[in-house]
Design a protein around this motif. Sequence first.
Motif, mmCIF file in Angstrom:
data_model
loop_
_atom_site.group_PDB
_atom_site.id
_atom_site.type_symbol
_atom_site.label_atom_id
_atom_site.label_comp_id
_atom_site.label_asym_id
_atom_site.label_seq_id
_atom_site.Cartn_x
_atom_site.Cartn_y
_atom_site.Cartn_z
ATOM 1 N N ILE A 100 0.614 -1.060 -0.045
ATOM 2 C CA ILE A 100 -0.216 -0.182 -0.100
ATOM 3 C C ILE A 100 1.011 0.961 0.008
ATOM 4 O O ILE A 100 1.750 1.721 0.869
ATOM 5 N N GLY A 101 0.850 2.156 -1.114
ATOM 6 C CA GLY A 101 1.079 2.926 -1.097
ATOM 7 C C GLY A 101 1.062 4.445 -1.283
ATOM 8 O O GLY A 101 -0.401 4.020 -0.407
ATOM 9 N N GLY A 102 1.685 5.204 -1.903
ATOM 10 C CA GLY A 102 0.305 6.590 -1.591
ATOM 11 C C GLY A 102 -0.395 6.712 -3.096
ATOM 12 O O GLY A 102 -1.695 7.575 -2.477
ATOM 13 N N GLN A 103 -0.854 6.355 -4.004
ATOM 14 C CA GLN A 103 -1.387 6.228 -5.202
ATOM 15 C C GLN A 103 -1.738 5.835 -5.283
ATOM 16 O O GLN A 103 -3.073 5.048 -6.317
ATOM 17 N N ALA A 210 3.451 -11.076 2.886
ATOM 18 C CA ALA A 210 4.376 -10.172 3.452
ATOM 19 C C ALA A 210 3.516 -8.277 2.654
ATOM 20 O O ALA A 210 3.021 -8.029 1.760
ATOM 21 N N PHE A 211 3.736 -7.514 4.402
ATOM 22 C CA PHE A 211 3.435 -6.675 3.521
ATOM 23 C C PHE A 211 4.008 -4.774 3.723
ATOM 24 O O PHE A 211 4.737 -5.188 4.617
ATOM 25 N N THR A 212 4.340 -4.469 2.647
ATOM 26 C CA THR A 212 4.840 -3.757 2.013
ATOM 27 C C THR A 212 4.409 -2.235 2.218
ATOM 28 O O THR A 212 3.146 -2.061 1.361
ATOM 29 N N GLY A 213 5.399 -1.257 1.927
ATOM 30 C CA GLY A 213 5.056 0.062 1.426
ATOM 31 C C GLY A 213 4.711 0.976 2.333
ATOM 32 O O GLY A 213 4.432 0.415 3.657
ATOM 33 N N VAL A 235 5.586 -7.526 8.232
ATOM 34 C CA VAL A 235 6.097 -6.280 7.964
ATOM 35 C C VAL A 235 7.277 -6.341 8.107
ATOM 36 O O VAL A 235 7.797 -6.719 8.941
ATOM 37 N N LEU A 236 8.074 -6.012 7.107
ATOM 38 C CA LEU A 236 9.398 -6.231 6.525
ATOM 39 C C LEU A 236 9.858 -4.936 7.264
ATOM 40 O O LEU A 236 9.503 -3.495 7.550
ATOM 41 N N GLU A 237 11.194 -5.085 7.938
ATOM 42 C CA GLU A 237 11.301 -3.712 9.058
ATOM 43 C C GLU A 237 11.439 -2.763 7.491
ATOM 44 O O GLU A 237 11.781 -1.648 8.053
ATOM 45 N N ASP A 238 12.042 -3.197 6.643
ATOM 46 C CA ASP A 238 12.349 -1.530 5.524
ATOM 47 C C ASP A 238 11.218 -1.975 4.932
ATOM 48 O O ASP A 238 11.487 -1.353 3.326
ATOM 49 N N CYS A 239 9.650 -2.008 5.463
ATOM 50 C CA CYS A 239 8.920 -2.129 4.539
ATOM 51 C C CYS A 239 8.520 -0.870 3.397
ATOM 52 O O CYS A 239 8.356 -0.947 2.571
ATOM 53 N N PHE A 241 10.965 0.982 1.918
ATOM 54 C CA PHE A 241 12.018 0.357 1.128
ATOM 55 C C PHE A 241 11.897 -0.496 -0.031
ATOM 56 O O PHE A 241 12.938 -1.208 -0.464
ATOM 57 N N THR A 242 11.366 -1.400 0.113
ATOM 58 C CA THR A 242 11.615 -2.972 -0.807
ATOM 59 C C THR A 242 11.650 -3.019 -2.067
ATOM 60 O O THR A 242 12.224 -3.546 -2.514
#
Length: 255
Positions: A100-103, A210-213, A235-239, A241-242
């Motif tokens: 889930i990102g900005g747009q 895995a949950f990223t963004g 939730v990856l630590e550097d979510c 930056f994936t």
Amino acid sequence: MMIAVGIDLGSVAAKGVLLNGKDIYKTVIPTGWSPRDAGRKLLNDLLQQSGLTRSQLGGIVVTGYGRVAFDQADRKVTEISCHARGVAHLLPGANTIVDIGGQDSKVIRINEHGKVLDFAMNDKCAAGTGRFLQVMANTLGMDVGQLGELEAPGEHVTVNSMCTVFAESEIIGLLARGMSTGGIIAGLHQSVGKRVASMARRLGVKEIVAFTGGVALNQGVERALVQELGCPVVVLEDCQFTGALGAALTAAQES
Ligand code: ADP
């Protein structure tokens, strides 16, 4: 080992990763109105952090919605491939990625080698994205980074409006009726979780998820997603930056 850079020019945030053997350098800045300038700034930041010069870099791969505008990369790669690669590296064995990102929000199915099997994306509507949460945080008079810690799931208030503009008016109405801010935030997180989980179910969810963004930084959305999917998510630590990491790994492999 090749020195490689990955740049992810997102709609909200521009992220950069530089890989130099075991050393990893990261930087994030707002994308602003010019993805090209944001990309150049990231590159300079990474060179400054690492003490390297441009000529020492083996390869640069750019991804994200602003990738077309960036003129310093050797190759442009889609976010889907970069997220898959990044997740496969950080969480071997992951089968499903929720980004889930900005747009936009995406669900990507990958195999054990990080190969993309299928994906679904919502980029038509702000609901279910980070932008929706930014607008709502603004309406509530807080920063988007505070939403996770200030939610009160026990006082959950349902937010019915799917449309960002209507949801904003609905929240103003709920506040006027004395509903708790923490409960409204929990309702907002639930509405994002519900939307993304229903997209994930249409594609088929297979653990490990895995949950990223950037939105994965919000533990309230993580809670809602777990509830709506009915399974744990990692939730990856550097979510955030994936995608940039996936781009850097692609650059390292290709150069
Ligand atoms: P994009 O690649 O589209 O620019 P990102 O994956 O970088 O998007 O995510 C940006 C979104 O992440 C923002 O819209 C915001 O909702 C969310 N976000 C950013 N920083 C934080 C934070 N510290 N805590 C919670 N959410 C955050």
